[in-house]
Scaffold this motif. Sequence first.
Motif, PDB file in Angstrom:
ATOM      1  N   GLU A   1      18.875 -18.622  72.682  1.00 52.43           N
ATOM      2  CA  GLU A   1      18.050 -19.877  73.429  1.00 52.43           C
ATOM      3  C   GLU A   1      17.375 -20.552  72.344  1.00 52.43           C
ATOM      4  O   GLU A   1      16.639 -21.769  72.653  1.00 52.43           O
ATOM      5  CB  GLU A   1      16.700 -18.942  74.120  1.00 52.43           C
ATOM      6  N   MET A   2      16.975 -20.015  71.078  1.00 45.55           N
ATOM      7  CA  MET A   2      16.481 -20.935  69.836  1.00 45.55           C
ATOM      8  C   MET A   2      17.032 -20.801  68.667  1.00 45.55           C
ATOM      9  O   MET A   2      16.596 -20.394  67.471  1.00 45.55           O
ATOM     10  CB  MET A   2      14.862 -20.549  69.621  1.00 45.55           C
ATOM     11  N   PRO A   3      18.341 -21.171  68.678  1.00 53.03           N
ATOM     12  CA  PRO A   3      19.205 -21.087  67.388  1.00 53.03           C
ATOM     13  C   PRO A   3      18.379 -22.210  66.411  1.00 53.03           C
ATOM     14  O   PRO A   3      18.097 -22.913  66.748  1.00 53.03           O
ATOM     15  CB  PRO A   3      20.584 -21.824  67.930  1.00 53.03           C
ATOM     16  N   ALA A   4      18.596 -21.549  65.132  1.00 47.65           N
ATOM     17  CA  ALA A   4      18.035 -22.293  63.977  1.00 47.65           C
ATOM     18  C   ALA A   4      18.571 -23.519  63.708  1.00 47.65           C
ATOM     19  O   ALA A   4      17.751 -24.356  63.023  1.00 47.65           O
ATOM     20  CB  ALA A   4      17.761 -21.406  62.840  1.00 47.65           C
ATOM     21  N   ASN A   5      19.696 -23.567  63.738  1.00 50.73           N
ATOM     22  CA  ASN A   5      20.641 -24.709  63.512  1.00 50.73           C
ATOM     23  C   ASN A   5      21.938 -24.903  64.217  1.00 50.73           C
ATOM     24  O   ASN A   5      22.202 -24.114  65.247  1.00 50.73           O
ATOM     25  CB  ASN A   5      20.868 -24.622  61.820  1.00 50.73           C
ATOM     26  N   ARG A   6      22.489 -25.825  64.102  1.00 47.46           N
ATOM     27  CA  ARG A   6      23.684 -26.199  64.705  1.00 47.46           C
ATOM     28  C   ARG A   6      24.804 -25.164  64.498  1.00 47.46           C
ATOM     29  O   ARG A   6      25.500 -24.975  65.668  1.00 47.46           O
ATOM     30  CB  ARG A   6      24.203 -27.584  64.138  1.00 47.46           C
ATOM     31  N   TYR A   7      24.910 -24.354  63.258  1.00 53.38           N
ATOM     32  CA  TYR A   7      25.880 -23.504  63.076  1.00 53.38           C
ATOM     33  C   TYR A   7      25.630 -22.353  63.963  1.00 53.38           C
ATOM     34  O   TYR A   7      26.715 -21.914  64.611  1.00 53.38           O
ATOM     35  CB  TYR A   7      25.999 -23.052  61.531  1.00 53.38           C
ATOM     36  N   VAL A   8      24.205 -21.907  64.134  1.00 51.49           N
ATOM     37  CA  VAL A   8      24.166 -20.890  64.971  1.00 51.49           C
ATOM     38  C   VAL A   8      24.198 -21.003  66.495  1.00 51.49           C
ATOM     39  O   VAL A   8      25.106 -20.374  67.047  1.00 51.49           O
ATOM     40  CB  VAL A   8      22.679 -20.282  64.796  1.00 51.49           C
ATOM     41  N   ALA A   9      23.813 -22.433  66.897  1.00 50.32           N
ATOM     42  CA  ALA A   9      24.012 -22.827  68.304  1.00 50.32           C
ATOM     43  C   ALA A   9      25.638 -22.784  68.535  1.00 50.32           C
ATOM     44  O   ALA A   9      26.042 -22.302  69.634  1.00 50.32           O
ATOM     45  CB  ALA A   9      23.376 -23.834  68.405  1.00 50.32           C
ATOM     46  N   GLU A  10      26.455 -23.112  67.756  1.00 50.01           N
ATOM     47  CA  GLU A  10      27.729 -23.091  67.827  1.00 50.01           C
ATOM     48  C   GLU A  10      28.588 -22.038  67.966  1.00 50.01           C
ATOM     49  O   GLU A  10      29.356 -21.761  68.666  1.00 50.01           O
ATOM     50  CB  GLU A  10      28.490 -24.345  67.008  1.00 50.01           C
ATOM     51  N   PHE A  11      28.103 -21.162  66.941  1.00 54.34           N
ATOM     52  CA  PHE A  11      28.760 -19.852  66.782  1.00 54.34           C
ATOM     53  C   PHE A  11      28.514 -18.819  68.074  1.00 54.34           C
ATOM     54  O   PHE A  11      29.405 -18.306  68.286  1.00 54.34           O
ATOM     55  CB  PHE A  11      28.219 -19.213  65.503  1.00 54.34           C
ATOM     56  N   VAL A  12      27.289 -18.878  68.437  1.00 53.76           N
ATOM     57  CA  VAL A  12      27.011 -18.094  69.533  1.00 53.76           C
ATOM     58  C   VAL A  12      26.771 -19.092  70.721  1.00 53.76           C
ATOM     59  O   VAL A  12      25.776 -19.603  71.115  1.00 53.76           O
ATOM     60  CB  VAL A  12      25.376 -17.430  69.259  1.00 53.76           C
ATOM     61  N   GLY A  13      27.881 -18.812  71.791  1.00 54.19           N
ATOM     62  CA  GLY A  13      27.684 -19.580  73.103  1.00 54.19           C
ATOM     63  C   GLY A  13      28.389 -20.829  72.690  1.00 54.19           C
ATOM     64  O   GLY A  13      28.523 -21.336  71.846  1.00 54.19           O
ATOM     65  N   ASP A  14      28.349 -21.555  73.875  1.00 45.72           N
ATOM     66  CA  ASP A  14      28.821 -23.099  73.989  1.00 45.72           C
ATOM     67  C   ASP A  14      27.668 -23.909  74.074  1.00 45.72           C
ATOM     68  O   ASP A  14      26.628 -23.586  74.449  1.00 45.72           O
ATOM     69  CB  ASP A  14      29.708 -23.032  75.301  1.00 45.72           C
ATOM     70  N   ILE A  15      27.898 -25.079  73.589  1.00 42.63           N
ATOM     71  CA  ILE A  15      26.844 -26.165  73.646  1.00 42.63           C
ATOM     72  C   ILE A  15      27.428 -27.277  73.783  1.00 42.63           C
ATOM     73  O   ILE A  15      28.583 -27.651  73.468  1.00 42.63           O
ATOM     74  CB  ILE A  15      25.879 -26.230  72.177  1.00 42.63           C
ATOM     75  N   ASN A  16      26.342 -28.267  74.475  1.00 43.64           N
ATOM     76  CA  ASN A  16      26.766 -29.798  74.421  1.00 43.64           C
ATOM     77  C   ASN A  16      25.695 -30.266  73.561  1.00 43.64           C
ATOM     78  O   ASN A  16      24.536 -29.978  73.458  1.00 43.64           O
ATOM     79  CB  ASN A  16      26.511 -30.218  75.771  1.00 43.64           C
ATOM     80  N   VAL A  17      26.344 -31.439  72.828  1.00 49.06           N
ATOM     81  CA  VAL A  17      25.171 -31.893  71.810  1.00 49.06           C
ATOM     82  C   VAL A  17      24.874 -33.337  72.310  1.00 49.06           C
ATOM     83  O   VAL A  17      26.067 -34.143  72.393  1.00 49.06           O
ATOM     84  CB  VAL A  17      25.801 -31.942  70.399  1.00 49.06           C
ATOM     85  N   PHE A  18      23.791 -33.781  72.447  1.00 42.45           N
ATOM     86  CA  PHE A  18      23.194 -35.205  72.721  1.00 42.45           C
ATOM     87  C   PHE A  18      22.617 -35.760  71.721  1.00 42.45           C
ATOM     88  O   PHE A  18      22.009 -34.907  70.946  1.00 42.45           O
ATOM     89  CB  PHE A  18      22.415 -35.322  73.916  1.00 42.45           C
TER      90      PHE A  18
END
Lengths: 309, 262, 383
Positions: free
Chosen positions: C244-261
């Motif tokens: 829920e609070m990934p520190a950066n884009r790498y973590v956000a993308e590695f763990v789970g799916d994301i959409n980036v706006f």
Amino acid sequence: MEAGTETLDKRARGRASWLRPRWLVLALPYAWLLAFFLLPFLIVLRIALSDTARALPPYAPHWTGWAEAWNFLQALDLESFTTLFGDSLYLEAYLSSLRIAATATLITLLIAFPLAYAMASAPRRWQPALLILVILPFWTSFLIRVYAWMAILRPEGVLDALLRGLGLIDEPLALMNTETAVLIGMVYSYLPFMVLPIYTTLEKLDRSLLEAAADLGATPFRRFVSIVIPLARPGIYAGCFLVFVPAIGEFVIPDLLGGPETLMIGKVLWTEFFSNRDWPLASAVAILLLLVLAVPLLVYQRFARKEPA
Amino acid sequence: MNRLRTPHLLALVFGIAFLYLPILVLVLYSFNASRLVTVWGGFSTRWYAALLQNQALLDAAWLSLKVALVSASLATILGLLAALALARFGRFAGRTLFAGMIAAPLVMPEVITGLALLLLFVGLDAERGFWTVTFAHVTLTACFAAIVIQARLSTLDRSLEEAAQDLGATPLRVFFAITLPMIAPAILAGWLLAFTLSLDDLVLASFTSGPGATTLPMRIYSSVRLGVTPEINAASTLLIGLVATVVVLASLLIKRDALARD
Amino acid sequence: MARKSLGNIRRAFAPWADPAATPLVQFEAVTRRFGDITAVSDLTLALYPGEFHALLGPSGCGKTTLMRMLAGFETPDSGRILLEGQDLAGTPPHLRPTNMMFQSYALFPHMSVFDNIAFGLRQQGLAREAIAARVAEMLALVKLEGFAARRPDQLSGGQKQRVALARALARRPKVLLLDEPLGALDRKLREETQYELMDLQAELGLTFLMVTHDQDEAMAMADRISVMERGRIAQVGAPEEIYEMPANRYVAEFVGDINVFEGIVEEIKGEIIALGGPGGSMILDDPNPTVDLGQKVNVAIRPEKLSITLEEPPQPTNKVKGEIWDIGYLGDFTMVQVKLDGEAGQLVKVALPNRSRRAERPIAWEDRVWLSWDVEAGILLRG
């Protein structure tokens, strides 16, 4: 371990080895090989470069320091090598060794490849037995296997009797003591060396490659030429190397099966040493033989390196 | 491809026949009552009986057996140590020379190795006989044993040894409890190879042996140079039978071991 | 405004948050190089007693090297590794109170299950009866009673895994190291074993350090996860923090799916940030906004945080319009791709939970829809 660092990791693990009495593990075989392999060669080199009289037994190598080294260099005598190059007998023996070894290698390949291919195509459960069948003669005495051919090839021997019985020949073939007999002996003795590496590469060959080629429209012949042979190349190179190199220096086969006109360098060395007692000349023959052997070694390394691992 | 097709079958039959017919002829004629090779004089074991009377041949066989036993055992120990160094020590000073000296005897013509060793023994003023032949054989066969054992070591899963160490085994314990049992078949194969190479060697023995120490191949060689003799046929048959039995038994043993493992 | 907890679970065990707690294992500025490659780079990490810690990352990120350094199979080029405050440097693997479960299991093929488990105990010089008792206890623990006499090759994959676990646990290590412990098992078995491992860890109160490349495994099992990237730790935290609070884009993308706006910061009011962008305006809630007015930022939104409606939602912000581009029915949820209006035509992933068996108004390809999300859904990405 992750793929990227795998090789690095292996190296690092090797370094972090935990075999404690390490130095003993290494020192024992190292010392043995230095004493019984490297040192003897230095002696051969030295004797090849000394003059005939001084090198007679009992020969004792002295090494007392750098002054000795200088004396040694001054005392170098190229007499043996001059003899070697001066007498066409030796050059002919080298060339004829290379020719016989190359012919034997080629014939061995022609017999071994179909055999290895048939072995690799045989049902899986037969393969271990076939493998043992091919390896077994290699374990039985080399000398005895060469000797067996003496009984077959000699005049009025088994082969003559057989062919005469079949009505194929009238006169004895007189194969014994000819170059043909030497070639037969070599092909026979070294066949397992050629079959095994080729079989190993063919056995690993992925059958689905052949199915894919067939699926893409290749005829059986095309499949063999375009898929099987290229992929078997590492085995072919290894096999040729394993046959060619020992064949060059072979002594027993030309001595037992060959005639007086079959010149081979291993036999020449033996004669110089045992019959003529010319140690420096025998040593010089050995040194030159080593140089000749370096050629196939380099060629093989060059070919082997081109192949993907 | 599960069915054997005719050309394959032909290649197999021809190849195997080529490998075995000469040996078969030899074995057959060892039971020939006639002294002449081409004449079949009926079945007889007279040459085997003659063999038992041939003291020189028996002495040579006994010497060869002793040399082979001692040299194979020494060679296996040296080969094992060398294989461990090559497979486990990573890079060390002088590795290239070491690996080169292990590989060289495999491609070196025996006449050269034999000549070189003899010159060494003469230089050392060593009495030539049992020990010089044995040392010569150790030098050659240790390299074969090293290659065989190293091949097994390099495919051995390193994590087995690491696991043992992780579970508290000292390095020496790891070697004896894990490494040694795992490579035992290769060590046996290395020993067998060394043994048969030594038993078979003519060239090294001829160079390094002295008066009164004639090995079996030397004895056979000096008789067959003069022609085919039925007695040698008998001796050869016994030797072939012995080696074949040992090799087949050993390969069955190793195979069973491998099956139990996979 | 009172902060809500992350995700939907409350954790009682969090010694890392307690300044008075003493760590069991400390990696202090540890670096390990292999030739030109730095496998582990100046890495600092503390593990606490009783913690189940996962090192998560792709191949080659250094997670295995880090674990092997704790076991003693690798030596740090610099930095220290402490266990209960003692520097482990110079202690060979066989004297370290850690035990490892190897990825390949590394069961000794020439020994029975009993002898495998007893191996470590014999090295300790325990009495025969004590060894037999402990092995029996371990076999019971992993539910393999009656298998003591078998050889490893007579076991199934799952049974081998249990023997490896029992063998590693038999010596009661201070830290149990697990190298991809479930990697060789098939999917169904993996899920079962996952919970068994967690129960076991809780029951024994041991400290586990696990290496894995499987984010689901790490999320489900670990108390804390270290997400690793090229020899460094990108983020350490509880699974819900990582997600829920990934520190950066790498973590956000590695763990789970994301959409980036993309958006531009227009207003900062306490923890609330207002953004303007080509797709519309957005408000998001960030506990410690470190952005400036006018700065261009990336905002990540997880697919399950987005809602799809056919009618325009009443809220003034946090909504975009698009067209259904692709629908993938996955059983427990449906992954929908929506192509946003506008020149870029960005594709956005939306996860729709299939809570009822029949939908009242199913969506179809080429439907015109609205996507909307909560103020709390957007994650401000740094780096």
